[in-house]
Structure formats: structure tokens, C-alpha cells
Design an enzyme around this catalytic site. Structure first.
Site, PDB file in Angstrom:
ATOM      1  N   GLY A 221       0.780  -1.233   0.000  1.00 38.92           N
ATOM      2  CA  GLY A 221       0.000   0.000   0.000  1.00 38.92           C
ATOM      3  C   GLY A 221       0.811   1.281   0.000  1.00 38.92           C
ATOM      4  O   GLY A 221       2.020   1.290  -0.267  1.00 38.92           O
ATOM      5  N   CYS A 247      12.399  -1.085   0.323  1.00 38.65           N
ATOM      6  CA  CYS A 247      11.137  -0.851  -0.382  1.00 38.65           C
ATOM      7  C   CYS A 247      10.203   0.075   0.402  1.00 38.65           C
ATOM      8  O   CYS A 247      10.469   1.260   0.487  1.00 38.65           O
ATOM      9  CB  CYS A 247      10.495  -2.172  -0.778  1.00 38.65           C
ATOM     10  SG  CYS A 247       9.577  -1.970  -2.327  1.00 38.65           S
ATOM     11  N   LEU A 248       9.121  -0.429   1.030  1.00 34.52           N
ATOM     12  CA  LEU A 248       8.291   0.462   1.840  1.00 34.52           C
ATOM     13  C   LEU A 248       9.170   1.136   2.902  1.00 34.52           C
ATOM     14  O   LEU A 248       8.998   2.317   3.211  1.00 34.52           O
ATOM     15  CB  LEU A 248       7.157  -0.312   2.528  1.00 34.52           C
ATOM     16  CG  LEU A 248       6.207   0.558   3.338  1.00 34.52           C
ATOM     17  CD1 LEU A 248       5.046   1.056   2.487  1.00 34.52           C
ATOM     18  CD2 LEU A 248       5.659  -0.159   4.559  1.00 34.52           C
ATOM     19  N   GLN A 251      10.700   4.145   1.530  1.00 31.08           N
ATOM     20  CA  GLN A 251       9.718   5.237   1.412  1.00 31.08           C
ATOM     21  C   GLN A 251       9.451   5.854   2.782  1.00 31.08           C
ATOM     22  O   GLN A 251       9.333   7.085   2.913  1.00 31.08           O
ATOM     23  CB  GLN A 251       8.428   4.683   0.797  1.00 31.08           C
ATOM     24  CG  GLN A 251       8.635   4.150  -0.615  1.00 31.08           C
ATOM     25  CD  GLN A 251       7.546   3.182  -1.063  1.00 31.08           C
ATOM     26  OE1 GLN A 251       6.607   2.892  -0.329  1.00 31.08           O
ATOM     27  NE2 GLN A 251       7.674   2.666  -2.273  1.00 31.08           N
ATOM     28  N   HIS A 331      14.892  -4.872  -3.929  1.00 29.58           N
ATOM     29  CA  HIS A 331      14.961  -5.925  -2.904  1.00 29.58           C
ATOM     30  C   HIS A 331      16.308  -6.632  -2.909  1.00 29.58           C
ATOM     31  O   HIS A 331      16.492  -7.609  -3.650  1.00 29.58           O
ATOM     32  CB  HIS A 331      13.836  -6.938  -3.128  1.00 29.58           C
ATOM     33  CG  HIS A 331      12.500  -6.393  -2.757  1.00 29.58           C
ATOM     34  ND1 HIS A 331      11.980  -6.485  -1.484  1.00 29.58           N
ATOM     35  CD2 HIS A 331      11.595  -5.698  -3.478  1.00 29.58           C
ATOM     36  CE1 HIS A 331      10.803  -5.882  -1.435  1.00 29.58           C
ATOM     37  NE2 HIS A 331      10.551  -5.406  -2.646  1.00 29.58           N
ATOM     38  N   GLU A 333      17.338  -8.655  -0.837  1.00 27.13           N
ATOM     39  CA  GLU A 333      17.147 -10.034  -0.353  1.00 27.13           C
ATOM     40  C   GLU A 333      16.612 -10.921  -1.480  1.00 27.13           C
ATOM     41  O   GLU A 333      16.516 -12.142  -1.312  1.00 27.13           O
ATOM     42  CB  GLU A 333      16.199 -10.060   0.852  1.00 27.13           C
ATOM     43  CG  GLU A 333      14.706 -10.053   0.555  1.00 27.13           C
ATOM     44  CD  GLU A 333      14.174  -8.714   0.060  1.00 27.13           C
ATOM     45  OE1 GLU A 333      14.974  -7.776  -0.079  1.00 27.13           O
ATOM     46  OE2 GLU A 333      12.958  -8.617  -0.217  1.00 27.13           O
TER      47      GLU A 333
HETATM   48  N1  LIG Z   1       7.562  -4.076  -1.783  1.00 29.20           N
HETATM   49  C1  LIG Z   1       7.208  -3.005  -1.097  1.00 29.20           C
HETATM   50  O1  LIG Z   1       7.617  -2.780   0.045  1.00 29.20           O
HETATM   51  C2  LIG Z   1       6.214  -2.081  -1.761  1.00 29.20           C
HETATM   52  C3  LIG Z   1       6.113  -0.727  -1.090  1.00 29.20           C
HETATM   53  C4  LIG Z   1       4.845   0.025  -1.459  1.00 29.20           C
HETATM   54  N2  LIG Z   1       3.690  -0.685  -1.023  1.00 29.20           N
HETATM   55  C5  LIG Z   1       4.810   0.259  -2.959  1.00 29.20           C
HETATM   56  O2  LIG Z   1       4.054  -0.382  -3.662  1.00 29.20           O
HETATM   57  O3  LIG Z   1       5.550   1.079  -3.439  1.00 29.20           O
END
Ligand SMILES: NC(=O)CC[C@H](N)C(=O)O
Length: 361
Positions: A221, A247-248, A251, A331, A333
Site C-alpha cells: 500500500g 522498499c516500503l 519510502q 529488494h 534479499e
Molecule cells: N515491496 C514493497 O515494500 C512495496 C512498497 C509500497 N507498497 C509500494 O508499492 O511502493
């Protein structure tokens, strides 16, 4: 006997196909991945919560789904303990499968979690449409109609994050993992190193804990939904303990630092995204799954872009200029995808060792 289902998109597109998996209806955000393998990993990645996933690779299911195998309550195989996608769209579905590790078919696995699949769809034509128009809301409709629903308006992180605190490993470095929907391979990557891991829910006030380094996980999300995590992170940014986000998590680091995030037109979901390390000509091929990104132009003066996506120039990670805080939008990982950037876990732990050396009495 095959049953007909429809894929309906918010722009009026209606595609008929054949049902596999659960014969049920589901709505979500329709996104595409161009990865050629890795459906057991993708489907269990919590970052896909609320999304109907379109796979461009033409044949899906032919290697089946592996049986579960646990190590200290952590799956060695899957990226979480259930399927998170809302629905699956493929071109050719192969119920027949062959792999030394296969325990069931993809269709039977989807049925276990009541997730619908639709096959016989020209997923490359559909992907061209999604690239042109951007990710669209959509639904797979069996018998019952369901309303379109935008999952990005929900706090999906609160839905996939664990309820309590869990401890793993007995290593020297105490790492707090803020679980916004973590992939288990992140946990595996830490446990292969000299780490004691404290896994906490997304809204847990980790600033009260005694730890050496902080890790922010991936998750589903819109990152702006994670207000509680951002507030705790802002406190952690006042200190000097190393912080790493994926990733998230990247952000959230950008938002806590005072920057902004935005939604990409159709996101990056594949195993071959090229990213360039800022200040070098070094390109890494990375595994990605995201729809949002940090807006580099909004980053405060003490932050830099760490990696840049070579396809569209967007931010693939950020870095504080003086403190040991960094993140990747991709990622490292993997699971699935290339493992070329796994060394970033070592870089993070090196920063933890240095931090501990400077603060040792
Ligand atoms: N893989 C994630 O952590 C995705 C992060 C965030 N939900 C996005 O779509 O950008």
C-alpha cells in the site's frame, strides 16, 4: 470441466477467460510483473496485498508449488505464511506440474486460500494497456459481482503486520526489524549473519528498546498510511544508530526525513530492473515490487539519492550524508530474482559494528 470468469477493469475493458484456483470474485488494483519465475515467492509477498497480479511470462504453474519447510518457525520456502494477492491473471495455466520439490498444483494452492485465478488471457496485451493507462482498479468476476475497490485507501500494513514481538537468533548485533509486512527472506538474510533479531509490529514504539541497528521492512500500500511508524522513525533519525530500509522501508525513511513520496504510473515489478549506484558507473540488476517511490527533488539537503533506476530515472534508494542511514527501493534479499545486492546487509552490519566501536566505553 472449465468455468468461465471475467476480468473487468475500471476503463471498461472486459476480458473473458477460464477459472483456475478458487471459483470466486475479487477486486483490487491490477498490476503486472514481468518476472519469469518465482510465483510461490511473489504470491506470498505481503507487499502484494490487495493487488490482482498479471504475469507476462506465458506459461505459469508448470513447476507446481513446493511443500512447506520450517526453520525455527520461519518458512524456508515462502515469503510469509499465506497468499497475499487478491487474484491472479495468466496466459497459459499448467495444472500439470513437475519439480522435485512440488507438493501441489498452483490451482490447488490458490483454492486453499480462496483466491481466484483467470487464465487464457493475453497478459502481454493487458500489460501494454496498463503501461499506457497506469495501474487500474479491476475485478475478477465469477458468479457474484463485487464492487471495484482501491486497496491504497486502506491501511494494508496494519492488516499484514504481526500482532506481537518475536525474537530470533543469538548473534552479537541486536537488530530491531519493524515488520510492515516483511518478506521472510529478509529474516533469513539477517539470521545467516551475526544477528539477534527483534521483530516488532509496524506501530510498536521501538525507540524504547535497547538495540544496535534498526531495519524497516517492505510492505503493502501507500507508505503515507504508516503514520505511527513514521513518527517513531523521526525519533530514531535524531540518534546515530544505523538504519536500513527496504522498499516500503525506503519510502518511510524518505517521509520521516521530511521528503515526499508519489505513486508511479505502473510501478516496477520484475527481476531485471537496472539501478545505478550514485557517483559511480556501476549498475546492478535488481528484483523489484513497488508502486510508489521517493520524490528525490523533495529530499532535505542532508540526504542524497543512493541508487537511480536506469529505466525511468526514479529514486531507488536514499542515504544520509553523514549518518549511517540508507535504504533501497529494490529488494537486495531477492526471493525471487538476482542476489547481486545482498552485500547491502553486510554493509549495514559493518555500520553497526562501527557504531558500536565508537560508542563502546
Ligand atoms: N515491496 C514493497 O515494500 C512495496 C512498497 C509500497 N507498497 C509500494 O508499492 O511502493
Amino acid at each position: 470441466m472449465s468455468q468461465t470468469v471475467k476480468l473487468l477493469l475500471e476503463d471498461g475493458t472486459c476480458i473473458e477467460g477460464e477459472s483456475f484456483g478458487a471459483f470466486t470474485s475479487a477486486a483490487g488494483e491490477v498490476v503486472f510483473s514481468t518476472a519469469m519465475t518465482g510465483y510461490p515467492e511473489n504470491l506470498t509477498d505481503p507487499s502484494f496485498a490487495g493487488q490482482i497480479l498479471v504475469l507476462t511470462t506465458p506459461m505459469v504453474g508448470n513447476y507446481g508449488v513446493p511443500g512447506e519447510d520450517l526453520y525455527e518457525s520461519i518458512s524456508k520456502i515462502f515469503e510469509s505464511d499465506k497468499i497475499h494477492i487478491a487474484g491472479l491473471v495468466v496466459s497459459y495455466y499448467s495444472e500439470e506440474h513437475s519439480h522435485w520439490h512440488a507438493a501441489k498444483s498452483l490451482g490447488d494452492w490458490l483454492k486453499e486460500y480462496n483466491i481466484p485465478g483467470i487464465c487464457g488471457v493475453d497478459t502481454r496485451m493487458l500489460t501494454k494497456k496498463l503501461r499506457e493507462k497506469g495501474a487500474l482498479l479491476g475485478k475478477i468476476v465469477a458468479e457474484e459481482d463485487v464492487p471495484l475497490h482501491d486497496p491504497n485507501c486502506d491501511n494494508l500494513v496494519a492488516q499484514v503486520s504481526p500482532a506481537g514481538v518475536q525474537h530470533y537468533g543469538h548473534g552479537q548485533h541486536k537488530i530491531v526489524l519493524v515488520d510492515c509486512g516483511t518478506k521472510t527472506n529478509i529474516i533469513r538474510c539477517f539470521l545467516e549473519r551475526d544477528v539477534e533479531l527483534i521483530r516488532v509490529p509496524w506501530d510498536y514504539d521501538f525507540t524504547t528498546l535497547d538495540y544496535d541497528g534498526l531495519f524497516l521492512s517492505n510492505g503493502p500500500g501507500d507508505p503515507k498510511m504508516c503514520e505511527a511508524t513514521i513518527a517513531h522513525l523521526q525519533k530514531a533519525l535524531q540518534q546515530d544508530k544505523p538504519i536500513f530500509g527496504i522498499c516500503l522501508g525506503s519510502q518511510l525513511m524518505g517521509l520521516a526525513a521530511g521528503g515526499d513520496t508519489f505513486k508511479l504510473k505502473y510501478g516496477h515489478r520484475s527481476h531485471n530492473q537496472p539501478v545505478k549506484l550514485t557517483g559511480t558507473q556501476h549498475c546492478y540488476i535488481t528484483s523489484q515490487n513497488h508502486g510508489f517511490a521517493v520524490d528525490t527533488a523533495t529530499l532535505p539537503a542532508e540526504w542524497d539519492m543512493l541508487f537511480e533506476n536506469l529505466n525511468d530515472g526514479t529514486c531507488e534508494g536514499i542515504k544520509h550524508k553523514t549518518k549511517p542511514f540508507f535504504s533501497t527501493q529494490f529488494h537486495p534479499e531477492a526471493a525471487g530474482g538476482p542476489q547481486d545486492t545482498e552485500f547491502l546487509f553486510d554493509d549495514f552490519l559493518k555500520a553497526v559494528v562501527e557504531y558500536k566501536a565508537t560508542t563502546a566505553k
